[in-house]
Write an enzyme that holds these catalytic residues in place. Structure first.
Site, PDB file in Angstrom:
ATOM      1  N   GLY A  53       5.401  -2.364   5.333  1.00  0.00           N
ATOM      2  CA  GLY A  53       6.489  -3.043   4.629  1.00  0.00           C
ATOM      3  C   GLY A  53       6.596  -4.540   4.901  1.00  0.00           C
ATOM      4  O   GLY A  53       7.684  -5.113   4.816  1.00  0.00           O
ATOM      5  N   ASN A  77       5.492  -6.855   2.978  1.00  0.00           N
ATOM      6  CA  ASN A  77       5.909  -7.487   1.710  1.00  0.00           C
ATOM      7  C   ASN A  77       7.393  -7.253   1.459  1.00  0.00           C
ATOM      8  O   ASN A  77       8.090  -8.148   0.973  1.00  0.00           O
ATOM      9  CB  ASN A  77       5.079  -6.954   0.546  1.00  0.00           C
ATOM     10  CG  ASN A  77       3.735  -7.651   0.457  1.00  0.00           C
ATOM     11  OD1 ASN A  77       3.643  -8.802   0.024  1.00  0.00           O
ATOM     12  ND2 ASN A  77       2.687  -6.981   0.900  1.00  0.00           N
ATOM     13  N   ARG A 121       1.087   6.031  -3.609  1.00  0.00           N
ATOM     14  CA  ARG A 121       1.011   7.166  -4.536  1.00  0.00           C
ATOM     15  C   ARG A 121       0.941   6.608  -5.952  1.00  0.00           C
ATOM     16  O   ARG A 121       1.477   5.523  -6.226  1.00  0.00           O
ATOM     17  CB  ARG A 121       2.240   8.083  -4.435  1.00  0.00           C
ATOM     18  CG  ARG A 121       2.592   8.553  -3.065  1.00  0.00           C
ATOM     19  CD  ARG A 121       1.513   9.300  -2.349  1.00  0.00           C
ATOM     20  NE  ARG A 121       1.068  10.529  -2.982  1.00  0.00           N
ATOM     21  CZ  ARG A 121       0.054  11.260  -2.543  1.00  0.00           C
ATOM     22  NH1 ARG A 121      -0.640  10.877  -1.493  1.00  0.00           N
ATOM     23  NH2 ARG A 121      -0.282  12.369  -3.162  1.00  0.00           N
ATOM     24  N   ILE A 122       0.327   7.372  -6.830  1.00  0.00           N
ATOM     25  CA  ILE A 122       0.250   6.942  -8.229  1.00  0.00           C
ATOM     26  C   ILE A 122       1.473   7.480  -8.962  1.00  0.00           C
ATOM     27  O   ILE A 122       1.777   8.678  -8.875  1.00  0.00           O
ATOM     28  CB  ILE A 122      -1.062   7.445  -8.861  1.00  0.00           C
ATOM     29  CG1 ILE A 122      -2.240   6.733  -8.192  1.00  0.00           C
ATOM     30  CG2 ILE A 122      -1.065   7.209 -10.367  1.00  0.00           C
ATOM     31  CD1 ILE A 122      -3.595   7.253  -8.603  1.00  0.00           C
ATOM     32  N   ASN A 124       3.357  -4.251  -9.285  1.00  0.00           N
ATOM     33  CA  ASN A 124       2.618  -3.832  -8.089  1.00  0.00           C
ATOM     34  C   ASN A 124       1.874  -5.035  -7.535  1.00  0.00           C
ATOM     35  O   ASN A 124       1.566  -5.976  -8.270  1.00  0.00           O
ATOM     36  CB  ASN A 124       1.617  -2.731  -8.479  1.00  0.00           C
ATOM     37  CG  ASN A 124       0.828  -2.219  -7.290  1.00  0.00           C
ATOM     38  OD1 ASN A 124       1.379  -2.036  -6.200  1.00  0.00           O
ATOM     39  ND2 ASN A 124      -0.461  -2.005  -7.467  1.00  0.00           N
ATOM     40  N   HIS A 145      -1.652  -5.783  -5.538  1.00  0.00           N
ATOM     41  CA  HIS A 145      -2.919  -5.112  -5.229  1.00  0.00           C
ATOM     42  C   HIS A 145      -3.854  -6.104  -4.528  1.00  0.00           C
ATOM     43  O   HIS A 145      -4.048  -7.226  -5.018  1.00  0.00           O
ATOM     44  CB  HIS A 145      -3.571  -4.613  -6.529  1.00  0.00           C
ATOM     45  CG  HIS A 145      -4.889  -3.955  -6.301  1.00  0.00           C
ATOM     46  ND1 HIS A 145      -4.998  -2.663  -5.807  1.00  0.00           N
ATOM     47  CD2 HIS A 145      -6.157  -4.409  -6.449  1.00  0.00           C
ATOM     48  CE1 HIS A 145      -6.277  -2.362  -5.680  1.00  0.00           C
ATOM     49  NE2 HIS A 145      -7.001  -3.394  -6.065  1.00  0.00           N
ATOM     50  N   LEU A 203      -4.641   2.909 -13.644  1.00  0.00           N
ATOM     51  CA  LEU A 203      -4.549   2.387 -12.283  1.00  0.00           C
ATOM     52  C   LEU A 203      -4.958   0.910 -12.175  1.00  0.00           C
ATOM     53  O   LEU A 203      -6.045   0.531 -12.620  1.00  0.00           O
ATOM     54  CB  LEU A 203      -5.429   3.236 -11.345  1.00  0.00           C
ATOM     55  CG  LEU A 203      -5.406   2.845  -9.871  1.00  0.00           C
ATOM     56  CD1 LEU A 203      -4.043   3.133  -9.254  1.00  0.00           C
ATOM     57  CD2 LEU A 203      -6.507   3.570  -9.110  1.00  0.00           C
ATOM     58  N   ASP A 204      -4.086   0.107 -11.563  1.00  0.00           N
ATOM     59  CA  ASP A 204      -4.358  -1.313 -11.273  1.00  0.00           C
ATOM     60  C   ASP A 204      -4.853  -2.065 -12.509  1.00  0.00           C
ATOM     61  O   ASP A 204      -5.780  -2.874 -12.436  1.00  0.00           O
ATOM     62  CB  ASP A 204      -5.402  -1.437 -10.145  1.00  0.00           C
ATOM     63  CG  ASP A 204      -4.916  -0.783  -8.852  1.00  0.00           C
ATOM     64  OD1 ASP A 204      -3.698  -0.755  -8.625  1.00  0.00           O
ATOM     65  OD2 ASP A 204      -5.759  -0.311  -8.080  1.00  0.00           O
ATOM     66  N   GLU A 234       0.275 -13.007   0.083  1.00  0.00           N
ATOM     67  CA  GLU A 234       1.148 -12.086  -0.669  1.00  0.00           C
ATOM     68  C   GLU A 234       2.620 -12.366  -0.372  1.00  0.00           C
ATOM     69  O   GLU A 234       3.466 -12.267  -1.265  1.00  0.00           O
ATOM     70  CB  GLU A 234       0.822 -10.625  -0.289  1.00  0.00           C
ATOM     71  CG  GLU A 234      -0.537 -10.165  -0.791  1.00  0.00           C
ATOM     72  CD  GLU A 234      -0.811  -8.702  -0.468  1.00  0.00           C
ATOM     73  OE1 GLU A 234      -0.222  -8.174   0.498  1.00  0.00           O
ATOM     74  OE2 GLU A 234      -1.620  -8.094  -1.193  1.00  0.00           O
TER      75      GLU A 234
HETATM   76  C1  GRF Z   1      -0.502  -5.049   0.695  1.00  0.00           C
HETATM   77  O1  GRF Z   1      -1.541  -5.778   1.238  1.00  0.00           O
HETATM   78  C2  GRF Z   1      -0.698  -4.793  -0.772  1.00  0.00           C
HETATM   79  O2  GRF Z   1      -1.626  -5.625  -1.362  1.00  0.00           O
HETATM   80  C3  GRF Z   1      -1.213  -3.382  -0.824  1.00  0.00           C
HETATM   81  O3  GRF Z   1      -0.696  -2.738   0.295  1.00  0.00           O
HETATM   82  C4  GRF Z   1      -0.405  -3.674   1.314  1.00  0.00           C
HETATM   83  C5  GRF Z   1       0.989  -3.347   1.783  1.00  0.00           C
HETATM   84  O4  GRF Z   1       1.299  -4.014   2.967  1.00  0.00           O
HETATM   85  N1  GRF Z   1      -0.845  -2.771  -2.070  1.00  0.00           N
HETATM   86  P1  GRF Z   1       2.796  -3.989   3.515  1.00  0.00           P
HETATM   87  O5  GRF Z   1       3.193  -2.519   3.663  1.00  0.00           O
HETATM   88  O6  GRF Z   1       3.661  -4.717   2.552  1.00  0.00           O
HETATM   89  O7  GRF Z   1       2.708  -4.661   4.860  1.00  0.00           O
END
Ligand code: GRF
Length: 218
Positions: A14, A16, A93-94, A109, A111, A146-147, A176
């Site tokens: 978590g 992000n 999860r998708i 999302n 990625h 997906l993505d 990010e």
């Molecule tokens: C991120 O690097 C993102 O690109 C990917 O999963 C990672 C999640 O990291 N989808 P966090 O849980 O936010 O630290």
């Protein structure tokens, strides 16, 4: 007027989510997180949410015998809250089509690759194996593939000889933490909009690669 309200979906650390919370608390991101949802009861991101008094929901995929029932439980939780945006931040999860169809252009999302390169898992290893000179992360709308949805923005870095999947993960996550809150802010204030699958930043069309975060030395 109610603030722009999001839900954040996580499965792990978590970081992000933390970046979004920090931006909200510092006043840079004038939105509200209605709740954090995790499919993993042990995700550290749940602790981060609790530390900031954000409600949490755990919907453990292991408690459901099939994908449809899991999606149904998620949908039931979503329907309890009026939401402007669903933010997937390391959600592993998708989401089923049934959910995606009910939230058109309302699920995003992040990625860890420069999409359309390297959809799916192990993106850092693939960039290294292919001798890429640059790599990065992409924020995109979630569609049934997906993505694959329209790209809102990207952050890129130059690979170093010394890079490993771990160093790339760390370096890319630093980017990010700046890219994701920026994109969310722009969506909330309608600086970044989508019309007929085409993206506009301040009214000007964006390229297929979306907004590009200025390169920084991470
Ligand atoms: C991120 O690097 C993102 O690109 C990917 O999963 C990672 C999640 O990291 N989808 P966090 O849980 O936010 O630290």
């Amino acid at each position: 007027m109610d603030p722009f309200t999001i839900a954040v979906f996580i499965s792990g650390n978590g970081s992000n989510l933390q970046a979004i919370i920090d931006n909200i608390e510092s006043g840079r991101l004038p939105i509200k997180i209605a709740f954090v949802l995790s499919n993993d009861p042990n995700a550290y991101g749940l602790t981060r949410a609790k530390n900031h008094n954000i409600p949490t929901h755990i919907i453990n995929h292991k408690d459901y015998s099939d994908r449809e029932l899991f999606d149904g439980a998620i949908l039931k939780t979503l329907k309890k809250h009026p939401l402007d945006l669903i933010v997937l931040a390391g959600f592993m999860r998708i989401l089923g089509k049934k959910i995606i169809d009910q939230y058109p252009n309302k699920i995003i999302n992040i990625h860890p690759s420069l999409l359309p390169k390297y959809k799916g898992l192990h993106t850092h290893q693939q960039a290294l194996d292919n001798g890429d000179t640059e790599h990065g992360s992409t924020v995109h709308f979630v569609t049934a593939n997906l993505d694959d949805g329209p790209i809102l923005g990207q952050a890129r870095l130059t690979l170093r000889n010394s890079d490993t999947p771990d160093t790339l993960k760390t370096r890319i996550q630093q980017l990010e933490h700046s890219l994701y809150p920026t994109i969310i802010k722009w969506i909330a204030e309608e600086t970044l909009t989508i019309q007929h699958d085409k993206l506009f930043l301040q009214g000007s069309p964006l390229s297929k690669q979306g907004y590009q975060l200025p390169m920084s030395d991470v």
